[in-house]
Design a protein around this motif. Sequence first.
Motif, mmCIF file in Angstrom:
data_model
loop_
_atom_site.group_PDB
_atom_site.id
_atom_site.type_symbol
_atom_site.label_atom_id
_atom_site.label_comp_id
_atom_site.label_asym_id
_atom_site.label_seq_id
_atom_site.Cartn_x
_atom_site.Cartn_y
_atom_site.Cartn_z
ATOM 1 N N LYS A 141 0.813 -1.219 0.000
ATOM 2 C CA LYS A 141 0.000 0.000 0.000
ATOM 3 C C LYS A 141 0.845 1.266 0.000
ATOM 4 N N ARG A 171 -10.462 -4.343 -10.845
ATOM 5 C CA ARG A 171 -11.659 -4.303 -9.999
ATOM 6 C C ARG A 171 -11.872 -5.632 -9.285
ATOM 7 N N ALA A 225 -9.361 -5.865 -6.456
ATOM 8 C CA ALA A 225 -9.688 -4.955 -5.360
ATOM 9 C C ALA A 225 -10.800 -5.518 -4.485
ATOM 10 N N SER A 226 -11.767 -6.196 -5.097
ATOM 11 C CA SER A 226 -12.892 -6.729 -4.320
ATOM 12 C C SER A 226 -12.571 -8.069 -3.680
ATOM 13 N N GLU A 253 -8.386 -9.341 0.684
ATOM 14 C CA GLU A 253 -8.849 -8.875 1.986
ATOM 15 C C GLU A 253 -8.097 -7.628 2.450
ATOM 16 N N GLN A 254 -6.787 -7.588 2.229
ATOM 17 C CA GLN A 254 -5.972 -6.448 2.660
ATOM 18 C C GLN A 254 -5.924 -5.388 1.551
ATOM 19 N N PRO A 255 -5.790 -4.095 1.932
ATOM 20 C CA PRO A 255 -5.655 -3.046 0.901
ATOM 21 C C PRO A 255 -4.253 -3.055 0.295
ATOM 22 N N TYR A 256 -4.193 -3.147 -0.997
ATOM 23 C CA TYR A 256 -2.918 -3.122 -1.705
ATOM 24 C C TYR A 256 -2.960 -2.038 -2.778
ATOM 25 N N LYS A 257 -1.781 -1.691 -3.256
ATOM 26 C CA LYS A 257 -1.685 -0.740 -4.367
ATOM 27 C C LYS A 257 -1.826 -1.532 -5.666
#
Length: 856
Positions: A62, A232, A235-236, A239-243
């Motif tokens: 991220k 997309r 992103a969905s 589980e973890q937010p990544y770049k």
Amino acid sequence: MTVFRTSLRNFFAHKGRMALSAVAVLLSVAFVSGTLVFTDTMNTTFDKLFAVSSADVTVSPKGAEDTEAPATGRPESLPASLVDEVGKVEGVKSAEGAVSSMSVTVVDSENKNMGSTTGAPTIAANWTKNDLKSMEIASGHAPRGPTEVMVDADTADKHKLKLGDELRTIAVTGDFTAKITGIASFKVTNPGAAVVFYDTATAQRELLGKEGLFTNVMVVADEGVSDEALKRNLASALEQPYKLQTAEEAADAGREEVGSFLDVMKYAMLGFAGIAFLVGIFLIVNTFSMLVAQRTREIGLMRAIGSSRKQVNRSVLIEALLLGLVGSIAGVAAGVGLAVGLMKMMSAVGMNLSTDDLTVKWTTPVVGMVLGIVVTVLAAYIPARRAGKVSPMAALRDSGMPADGRAGWIRGGIGLVLTGAGAAALLVATQAEKASEGSMFLGLGVVLSLIGFVVVGPLLAGGVVRVISALVLRMFGPVGRMAERNALRNPRRTGATGAALMIGLALVACLSVVGSSMVASATEELDKSVGADFIVQSATMGPIVPQAQEALKKTPGLEHVTEYKGVDAKITAPDGTAEDLQLVAADPTYAEDLRRETVAGELSAAYGKDAMSVGSDYAEKRGVKVGDTIKVDFKNGSPADLKVAAITSDDTNVDKGAMYLNITTAAQYVPAEKMPENMIMFAKAVDGQEKEAYTALKKSLAEYPQYKVQNQTDFKQDLKDQIGQLLNIVYGLLALAIIVAILGVVNTLALSVVERTREIGLMRAIGLSRRQLRRMIRLESVVIALFGALLGLGLGMGWGTSAQQLLALEGLGVLEIPWPTIITVFVGSAFVGLFAALVPAFRAGRMNVLNAIATE
């Protein structure tokens, strides 16, 4: 059509006289076109590289930066398990883990750095399937174990590397060696980065500190799945937010990073092209003014047989249009050649640019042509108006007699007003309390004073030329006096010719004063503030690896070694204002290595437990005083409440605005693996052992060629060399304007010789030898060149002095006039004048006496 045919006839009748003006247009247009072609080609090169090297979607941590090497020396990483997780997402054809780091140095068996010398990075990575999109193995094979490495072909060619050679890679995790088992070549142009590949396990262990980690996951989409759709889905599903970046987004990010550098270079070069155009305007104005004056009788006859003012005016402007057209076409072609030359030059110094990527957009020739033609026609407008005002009675006069030889007093008055306004603006700039406020007045003062000097030049020519002649020409007897009178015969022409040279030399003088003052100010500041005997830092401003730090600390003869780290944090002042700033985490001995004046408190107390210092500007702006508590949220760490123990004066040029705290304080809140490495280190020798310690330090760090060991003398010389190199580049670009100015002197003299054909014949008839005639023309050229140099250097020193006074607000408080440079340039201007007069003087000397006397 009659007007056009007349213009065409006149243009070709005076094609020799037009040639030098056309060369001025050619050079200016070539510089513009060459700059545009060169930067467009570089953009194309990087675009191709980014396009083929990017995966359909790239997954990164991220907080990962696009290209910046982290201060810790370790790139942000991802767990290897993420590869399998990504591979199960809908629309994913394949996923592959990648390891990449730019915080490495690679040296050969002779300890020579294999990295680029142009600032391009050294990239260490694992060999992946994605790399096959941009590279292919030319010889050998990909690395298969910890003792094998593959290098790119450009680096191998540059450093004469071959299969079997041993390379040592230096990273923050330690040094490791491997033998070259493969050489890979780029399918597209590599602009200059040095690239080395290892097997995945080795890359993870040696670059990231342990196996089971990647820096990116490269994702390939299934057929029919767009990059955006895949992004997309990822992103969905994750589980973890990544770049997440699509191939286009990754290319855009890389393009933006490179584009900022290219834009600076592009606009700087276009700025110098603009200066060349400005100088060329004087040449064109002079050329057409003299041609109109020489054709006064011819124009009078045209008026007498019915030509209107508009027709005469239009005739001269059409000639200018033809001149601009010819010069611009040649300039665009020369610009492409210039771009190729720049590419070859960049390749010679390490930045590879292939002519296969040569990019000439349709806008480039259009911009070059429009600029060249518009500038030429505008420059010829005043002479064209003057031609239109010639009356039919002029047909009765002798041709070649300038009707407007004297400088007008009205023009002189306007020039003096503009010069005075410019001087006033420069004075206001020097009195400003803030540099940002004074810079506007400085720019205004430079523009007004330049225009004022150009306008008042003819008025100054009379007095200045007489003074120069008295000092330089009188020793040449009658020939010198005739040269002086020739220079004074038409002050407007002399003023315009000198002004062309004045502009380039004014900029040279200004930058010389500013550069010398910067060096003198920094030297004084170092003498006053720096107490350390030695400074160690990377040539590329990268972090110092731990093994080099240990070698430095074990060096005999040192009293102490100081660590210096930059720690990012969000600082919240007592008034509630939060800012992202960088704190200096250092050893307490840094207070000895850099003597900082405090306006409140004691600096030594700032290195105490949970304490810090702030700069006086920050303290004043935020109302901070000693004893206040500041909330510090360390990046990648935990928050802390630190007490302000000292406020340091920002009346300095070293560490201006710095906030200090002890490294041990920072270590309480930032985990060891997230703590930045030292960007710079300081050392002090035991008294009396400075020379021995200096030698020992260089020996200790000999295994790490990326680091410079400097004593204070070395540091000052390095600073001087860096500023000197920058100034030399600027001087080289300004040389274009000076070349155009020299062409102006040549053209003025050539046309002046034609104008004075009968006069020269009469002088030869009454006993003036060819040698004396040539000397007279050379001396006239010298005095015109010295006139322009005197005005330019005087004006430039005024600009430079004002700029230094403004920069004094930023800590550059020493004004130093580089007299050796100023004197050298002034004397060199005399040789410029001699050079410019060679061809006109030679042609005058060959003139037939009887034919010259018979000329009307």
